[in-house]
Write an enzyme that holds these catalytic residues in place. Structure first.
Site, short mmCIF file in Angstrom:
data_model
loop_
_atom_site.label_atom_id
_atom_site.label_comp_id
_atom_site.label_asym_id
_atom_site.label_seq_id
_atom_site.Cartn_x
_atom_site.Cartn_y
_atom_site.Cartn_z
N ALA A 152 0.88 -1.19 0.02
CA ALA A 152 -0.14 0.00 0.16
C ALA A 152 0.98 1.18 0.08
O ALA A 152 2.12 1.21 0.55
CB ALA A 152 -0.86 -0.14 1.12
N PRO A 153 0.31 2.42 -0.57
CA PRO A 153 1.07 3.64 -0.52
C PRO A 153 1.01 4.64 0.64
O PRO A 153 0.17 4.33 1.40
CB PRO A 153 0.56 4.32 -1.84
N TRP A 154 1.64 5.61 0.59
CA TRP A 154 1.80 6.47 1.83
C TRP A 154 0.73 7.57 1.59
O TRP A 154 0.49 8.45 2.71
CB TRP A 154 2.97 7.07 1.97
N LYS A 178 1.93 -5.02 3.17
CA LYS A 178 3.10 -4.06 3.71
C LYS A 178 2.55 -2.63 3.51
O LYS A 178 2.44 -1.98 2.48
CB LYS A 178 4.54 -4.30 2.96
N PRO A 179 2.62 -1.64 4.38
CA PRO A 179 2.34 -0.37 4.49
C PRO A 179 3.44 0.14 3.88
O PRO A 179 4.77 -0.13 3.95
CB PRO A 179 1.75 0.05 5.73
N SER A 230 4.25 4.00 -7.41
CA SER A 230 4.92 4.70 -8.48
C SER A 230 5.07 3.93 -9.84
O SER A 230 5.04 2.66 -9.44
CB SER A 230 6.30 5.42 -8.26
N GLU A 251 -1.84 -0.39 -9.66
CA GLU A 251 -2.19 1.03 -9.76
C GLU A 251 -1.20 2.03 -9.49
O GLU A 251 -0.81 2.07 -8.41
CB GLU A 251 -3.31 1.10 -8.75
N CYS A 285 -3.48 9.94 -7.51
CA CYS A 285 -3.08 9.69 -8.76
C CYS A 285 -4.16 10.12 -9.81
O CYS A 285 -4.01 10.27 -10.97
CB CYS A 285 -3.05 8.29 -8.92
N GLU A 381 4.38 13.13 -13.64
CA GLU A 381 3.68 13.37 -12.35
C GLU A 381 4.30 14.23 -11.25
O GLU A 381 5.25 13.50 -10.72
CB GLU A 381 3.13 12.13 -11.66
#
Length: 479
Positions: A152-154, A178-179, A230, A251, A285, A381
């Site tokens: 997972a992302p931040w 995993k965070p 990313s 994603e 995003c 981005e």
């Protein structure tokens, strides 16, 4: 006088654990720039233990009737509601987000999404049984895949965790999640909640850095790797997973075009676009960051957007007047600042363009005009509170420029002309097209992109199906 840091831990096989070798990293509150906790820096032994636990738990969880998995997910949703204030506090410490907006904009959709997937567990679809060859009946089984390695992302640590574990568990898979190394606090709390409801080993959390994530993806146990992150991270995951043909769900980045036509209600468009561009400090995003405006209303739009941007506030989580909080980490602050520092001479900063304060990682709401299609800030981005504006001539040019980036996640069209809106929705090469709005998501509809924005869908029945596999069963009628 130093303050003792809170200790976060992995959650493996139904218990909280330190990293096997005792290594930790500091976790920093981006609103203050100060460390508030330590988290495990997990390596091979920790990943091995989590994968073994998930593999051992899989057969029993897989074999539960869907109604039982549904009950568990509904209990999780109820528990998230009951412990919402704890989750909010952890997420705010993780990210520096405004407390009120975290309460109103994240908890309700998270709970709703879990409940949606609880229902999806009992709505498996497939081709009806039939005789497609004489004397033989065929039918389709839709089955869970197995152990899922998820990263997972931040930017939305809680919500993106929900998007991953909820469909996976509903379909009968087990999870090692995993965070991000900068935002593990809310995920650790989720583990405490979820672990009290599902059997041990069904849901596991391993904290760590990108090397930890690499170890998870390369591990022989998972049948699927899912990441939100990313483009670079996604490509690395796809490459690693290809070595043993794991399924991959990606994603990744976005560079959403926002196409504003001359018949648009400019004040309403500016209001909607500014909120969708600056919400969560633009760390989304799908953020409305790249605006294409018809030349006849370009100057009016830029002037109005710059005025709104100058009035938007960023600040500490407990300030009820702020729209967004800090960037997540010093590297992200450096990245956003770098885009502005490297602007070409023909670009004009209409608002913002600077850091706010010297405590935490805050950046002012920024508007940049005068840009060309091949400029870096148009093509890459930014992932910050920066909205760019370009002027287009006609519909064909708008489509060409909108599609002229390597990302293809989300887009929007602003017009009163229904026919034009329908043409644009067909021509825009993005996984989502909003019309006269930007950024709303619902659990029933898919979210995911094309090109370098990745593949696979989150949310919806399509997202649920991504966590299943298809098996054809054929039986003779003569026995």
């Amino acid at each position: 006088m130093s303050t003792e840091l809170r200790r976060l831990r992995n959650y493996i096989d139904g218990e909280f654990r330190d990293a096997a070798d005792g290594r930790t990293t500091e976790v920093v509150n981006p609103a203050t720039g100060e460390a508030y906790a330590t988290a495990p820096l997990s390596r091979e032994a920790d990943v091995d233990a989590a994968m073994a636990a998930a593999a051992a738990a899989f057969p029993a969880w897989r074999d539960l009737v869907p109604a039982e998995r549904q009950k568990a997910l509904l209990k999780i949703a109820d528990a998230f509601e009951e412990r919402a204030e704890e989750l909010i506090a952890a997420e705010v410490e993780n990210t520096g987000k405004p407390i009120g907006l975290t309460r109103s904009e994240e908890i309700p959709p998270m709970v709703d999404q879990i409940r949606f997937f609880a229902g999806a567990a009992r709505m498996l679809e497939g081709r009806g049984a039939g005789e497609y060859m004489e004397g033989l009946t065929s039918f389709v089984r839709r089955e869970p895949i197995g152990v899922c390695a998820q990263v997972a992302p931040w930017n939305y640590p809680m919500m993106m965790a929900v998007w991953k574990f909820a469909p996976a568990l509903a379909a009968g898979n087990t999870v090692v999640l995993k965070p991000s190394d900068t935002t593990p606090a809310s995920t650790a709390l989720m583990a405490d909640i979820i672990g009290s409801i599902v059997p041990k080993g069904v849901f596991n959390v391993v904290c760590g850095d990108r090397d930890t994530g690499r170890l998870m993806v390369e591990h022989e146990t998972p049948a699927m790797a899912s990441i939100t992150g990313s483009v670079r991270a996604g490509m690395s995951v796809a490459e690693s997973a290809s070595k043993d043909l794991k399924r991959v769900h990606l994603e990744l980045g976005g560079k959403a075009p926002v196409v504003v036509f001359e018949d648009t209600d400019i004040p309403k468009a500016v209001e909607g676009i500014s909120e969708a561009g600056y919400f969560n400090a633009g760390q989304d995003c799908t953020a409305a960051t790249r605006v294409l405006v018809h030349e006849s209303v370009h100057d009016e739009f830029v002037s109005a957007l710059a005025k709104v941007a100058s009035e938007i506030k960023t600040g500490q989580p407990d300030d009820e007047d702020v729209l967004y909080g800090p960037l997540n980490n010093p590297n992200q602050l450096k990245q956003v600042s770098g885009f502005i520092e490297r602007l070409p001479a023909h670009a004009k900063v209409e608002a913002g363009g600077h850091r706010v304060g010297d405590k935490g990682y805050f950046y002012a709401p920024t508007v940049v005009s005068g840009l060309k299609q091949d400029d870096e800030i148009i093509q890459q981005e930014v992932f910050g509170p920066v909205i760019t504006v370009q002027s287009f001539r006609d519909e064909d040019q708008a489509v060409e420029w909108a599609n002229g980036v390597e990302y293809a996640l989300a887009s929007s069209v602003w017009t009163k002309d229904h026919g034009r809106a329908m043409r644009m929705s067909k021509r825009l090469d993005f996984g989502c097209v909003w019309i006269n709005t930007h950024i709303p998501l619902v659990a029933e509809m898919p979210h995911g992109g094309f090109k370098k924005s990745g593949y696979g869908k989150d949310l919806s029945g399509y997202g649920f199906e991504d966590y299943t596999r298809i098996k054809h069963v054929m039986t003779s009628l003569d026995m």
